[in-house]
Scaffold this motif. Structure first.
Motif, mmCIF file in Angstrom:
data_model
loop_
_atom_site.group_PDB
_atom_site.id
_atom_site.type_symbol
_atom_site.label_atom_id
_atom_site.label_comp_id
_atom_site.label_asym_id
_atom_site.label_seq_id
_atom_site.Cartn_x
_atom_site.Cartn_y
_atom_site.Cartn_z
ATOM 1 N N ARG A 1 83.095 28.186 -6.312
ATOM 2 C CA ARG A 1 82.447 27.752 -7.561
ATOM 3 C C ARG A 1 82.221 26.237 -7.611
ATOM 4 N NH1 ARG A 1 80.576 32.326 -8.399
ATOM 5 N NH2 ARG A 1 81.824 33.963 -9.322
ATOM 6 N N LEU A 2 81.808 25.674 -6.462
ATOM 7 C CA LEU A 2 81.524 24.248 -6.396
ATOM 8 C C LEU A 2 80.188 23.943 -7.053
ATOM 9 C CD1 LEU A 2 82.621 23.577 -2.710
ATOM 10 C CD2 LEU A 2 83.899 23.040 -4.793
ATOM 11 N N HIS A 3 80.047 22.713 -7.506
ATOM 12 C CA HIS A 3 78.789 22.253 -8.080
ATOM 13 C C HIS A 3 77.943 21.521 -7.026
ATOM 14 C CE1 HIS A 3 75.884 20.534 -10.819
ATOM 15 N NE2 HIS A 3 76.183 19.326 -10.376
ATOM 16 N N ARG A 4 78.631 20.916 -6.038
ATOM 17 C CA ARG A 4 77.952 20.051 -5.077
ATOM 18 C C ARG A 4 78.654 20.144 -3.728
ATOM 19 N NH1 ARG A 4 75.036 15.278 -5.472
ATOM 20 N NH2 ARG A 4 75.578 13.698 -3.966
ATOM 21 N N ILE A 5 77.862 20.257 -2.658
ATOM 22 C CA ILE A 5 78.396 20.211 -1.296
ATOM 23 C C ILE A 5 77.658 19.095 -0.568
ATOM 24 C CG2 ILE A 5 78.746 21.454 0.874
ATOM 25 C CD1 ILE A 5 78.874 24.047 -0.751
ATOM 26 N N GLU A 6 78.431 18.260 0.121
ATOM 27 C CA GLU A 6 77.896 17.071 0.761
ATOM 28 C C GLU A 6 78.132 17.120 2.270
ATOM 29 O OE1 GLU A 6 79.286 14.597 -3.203
ATOM 30 O OE2 GLU A 6 80.378 14.305 -1.324
ATOM 31 N N ALA A 7 77.377 16.320 3.008
ATOM 32 C CA ALA A 7 77.551 16.218 4.455
ATOM 33 C C ALA A 7 77.173 14.814 4.905
ATOM 34 C CB ALA A 7 76.678 17.246 5.170
ATOM 35 N N TYR A 8 77.855 14.337 5.922
ATOM 36 C CA TYR A 8 77.529 13.066 6.564
ATOM 37 C C TYR A 8 76.987 13.383 7.954
ATOM 38 C CZ TYR A 8 80.958 11.356 3.124
ATOM 39 O OH TYR A 8 81.657 11.094 1.983
ATOM 40 N N VAL A 9 75.971 12.642 8.375
ATOM 41 C CA VAL A 9 75.398 12.888 9.699
ATOM 42 C C VAL A 9 74.853 11.582 10.278
ATOM 43 C CG1 VAL A 9 73.140 13.575 8.748
ATOM 44 C CG2 VAL A 9 73.804 14.354 11.025
ATOM 45 N N SER A 10 75.074 11.410 11.573
ATOM 46 C CA SER A 10 74.552 10.238 12.261
ATOM 47 C C SER A 10 73.025 10.297 12.281
ATOM 48 C CB SER A 10 75.072 10.234 13.699
ATOM 49 O OG SER A 10 74.345 9.304 14.475
ATOM 50 N N PRO A 11 72.352 9.174 12.027
ATOM 51 C CA PRO A 11 70.887 9.144 12.111
ATOM 52 C C PRO A 11 70.376 9.539 13.493
ATOM 53 C CG PRO A 11 71.674 7.191 10.972
ATOM 54 C CD PRO A 11 72.885 7.896 11.535
ATOM 55 N N GLU A 12 71.216 9.413 14.515
ATOM 56 C CA GLU A 12 70.834 9.769 15.876
ATOM 57 C C GLU A 12 70.986 11.259 16.161
ATOM 58 O OE1 GLU A 12 73.566 7.291 18.004
ATOM 59 O OE2 GLU A 12 72.831 5.505 16.967
ATOM 60 N N ASN A 13 71.691 11.967 15.291
ATOM 61 C CA ASN A 13 71.968 13.384 15.525
ATOM 62 C C ASN A 13 70.843 14.247 14.921
ATOM 63 O OD1 ASN A 13 73.060 15.911 15.909
ATOM 64 N ND2 ASN A 13 75.111 15.334 15.229
ATOM 65 N N ILE A 14 69.715 14.247 15.607
ATOM 66 C CA ILE A 14 68.506 14.922 15.122
ATOM 67 C C ILE A 14 68.743 16.421 14.918
ATOM 68 C CG2 ILE A 14 66.056 15.397 15.613
ATOM 69 C CD1 ILE A 14 66.792 12.394 15.065
ATOM 70 N N GLY A 15 69.483 17.058 15.817
ATOM 71 C CA GLY A 15 69.757 18.489 15.689
ATOM 72 C C GLY A 15 70.517 18.807 14.413
ATOM 73 N N SER A 16 71.517 18.018 14.105
ATOM 74 C CA SER A 16 72.313 18.254 12.909
ATOM 75 C C SER A 16 71.518 17.948 11.639
ATOM 76 C CB SER A 16 73.596 17.419 12.949
ATOM 77 O OG SER A 16 74.492 17.862 11.962
ATOM 78 N N ILE A 17 70.667 16.942 11.696
ATOM 79 C CA ILE A 17 69.790 16.637 10.557
ATOM 80 C C ILE A 17 68.883 17.837 10.295
ATOM 81 C CG2 ILE A 17 67.816 15.219 9.828
ATOM 82 C CD1 ILE A 17 69.268 12.841 11.262
ATOM 83 N N ARG A 18 68.318 18.423 11.356
ATOM 84 C CA ARG A 18 67.471 19.616 11.203
ATOM 85 C C ARG A 18 68.241 20.764 10.574
ATOM 86 N NH1 ARG A 18 65.696 19.927 16.679
ATOM 87 N NH2 ARG A 18 64.552 18.038 16.897
ATOM 88 N N VAL A 19 69.488 20.967 11.019
ATOM 89 C CA VAL A 19 70.323 22.042 10.462
ATOM 90 C C VAL A 19 70.484 21.838 8.958
ATOM 91 C CG1 VAL A 19 72.696 22.926 10.370
ATOM 92 C CG2 VAL A 19 71.564 22.603 12.582
ATOM 93 N N LEU A 20 70.851 20.636 8.561
ATOM 94 C CA LEU A 20 71.072 20.373 7.128
ATOM 95 C C LEU A 20 69.790 20.567 6.325
ATOM 96 C CD1 LEU A 20 73.437 17.285 7.428
ATOM 97 C CD2 LEU A 20 74.043 19.579 6.603
ATOM 98 N N GLU A 21 68.679 20.070 6.839
ATOM 99 C CA GLU A 21 67.419 20.192 6.097
ATOM 100 C C GLU A 21 66.942 21.647 6.041
ATOM 101 O OE1 GLU A 21 64.928 17.113 7.804
ATOM 102 O OE2 GLU A 21 65.972 15.572 6.619
ATOM 103 N N LYS A 22 67.130 22.410 7.124
ATOM 104 C CA LYS A 22 66.745 23.835 7.123
ATOM 105 C C LYS A 22 67.567 24.638 6.127
ATOM 106 C CE LYS A 22 66.318 24.390 11.821
ATOM 107 N NZ LYS A 22 66.511 25.164 13.026
ATOM 108 N N THR A 23 68.792 24.218 5.908
ATOM 109 C CA THR A 23 69.655 24.971 4.992
ATOM 110 C C THR A 23 69.533 24.493 3.552
ATOM 111 O OG1 THR A 23 71.539 23.560 5.599
ATOM 112 C CG2 THR A 23 71.325 25.647 6.760
ATOM 113 N N GLY A 24 68.688 23.502 3.298
ATOM 114 C CA GLY A 24 68.425 23.095 1.922
ATOM 115 C C GLY A 24 69.117 21.827 1.455
#
Length: 182
Positions: A129-152
């Motif tokens: 029942r969280l209101h907010r979920i956060e993540a930190y990602v390196s600007p160089e980690n393009i794959g992880s950035i894609r994962v986060l953006e694909k999941t919303g």
């Protein structure tokens, strides 16, 4: 609390003490790959004894509703191919947590991380029942950035010199998703 989440490409389940040796193998296989975006660990970290202790600690953290760490397993082989956590769980007035994950280098680009993040995000919003979920990602980690953006997840900013990784202070993007966006 034993967690089990079924996906199409993988399943997530709570790690047990018996998984320590397999976790060591996963860590050793990815030692160099993961050290690009994460601090390096001492050699002792790559031992079954240390991993058993980390699993015991994750079981305790889950009981205390502070952190939920699970293994990511391949369906066909039941092989441990990564791990993902919802951690730093904060209750009111925040109702927030962070999500973090690592996937075996041999399994990247197959949608597994995306599915794992979707499953853990659903757990965070629907069961915790969280209101907010956060993540930190390196600007160089393009794959992880894609994962986060694909999941919303949406990028909310840049944290300057945020994390000390292998002798350097590294910037990280700050991503988040609000329950209404889920």
């Amino acid at each position: 609390m034993n967690l089990l989440f079924e996906g199409k490409t993988c399943y997530l389940r709570s790690l047990a003490i018996e998984d320590a040796e397999e976790m060591v193998q996963l860590l050793l296989r990815n030692r160099d790959y993961w050290s690009i975006y994460e601090p390096r660990h001492r050699d002792s970290y790559f031992s079954a004894a240390v991993q058993r202790e980390k699993i015991r600690e994750s079981i305790y953290q889950a009981r205390e509703n502070r952190e939920y760490s699970v293994g990511i397993f391949e369906h066909e082989t039941n092989k441990l191919i990564g791990h993902i956590s919802v951690y730093s769980v904060k209750r009111m007035p925040f109702l927030s947590a962070l999500v973090g994950y690592s996937i075996d280098e041999a399994y990247i680009g197959k949608g597994i991380a995306t599915e794992a993040v979707k499953l853990m995000t659903a757990f965070g919003f629907e069961q915790l029942r969280l209101h907010r979920i956060e993540a930190y990602v390196s600007p160089e980690n393009i794959g992880s950035i894609r994962v986060l953006e694909k999941t919303g997840f949406r990028q909310e900013g840049l944290l300057k010199e945020f994390l000390y990784i292998n002798g350097e202070w590294k910037d990280h993007y700050y991503y988040a998703m609000i329950e209404d966006e889920f």
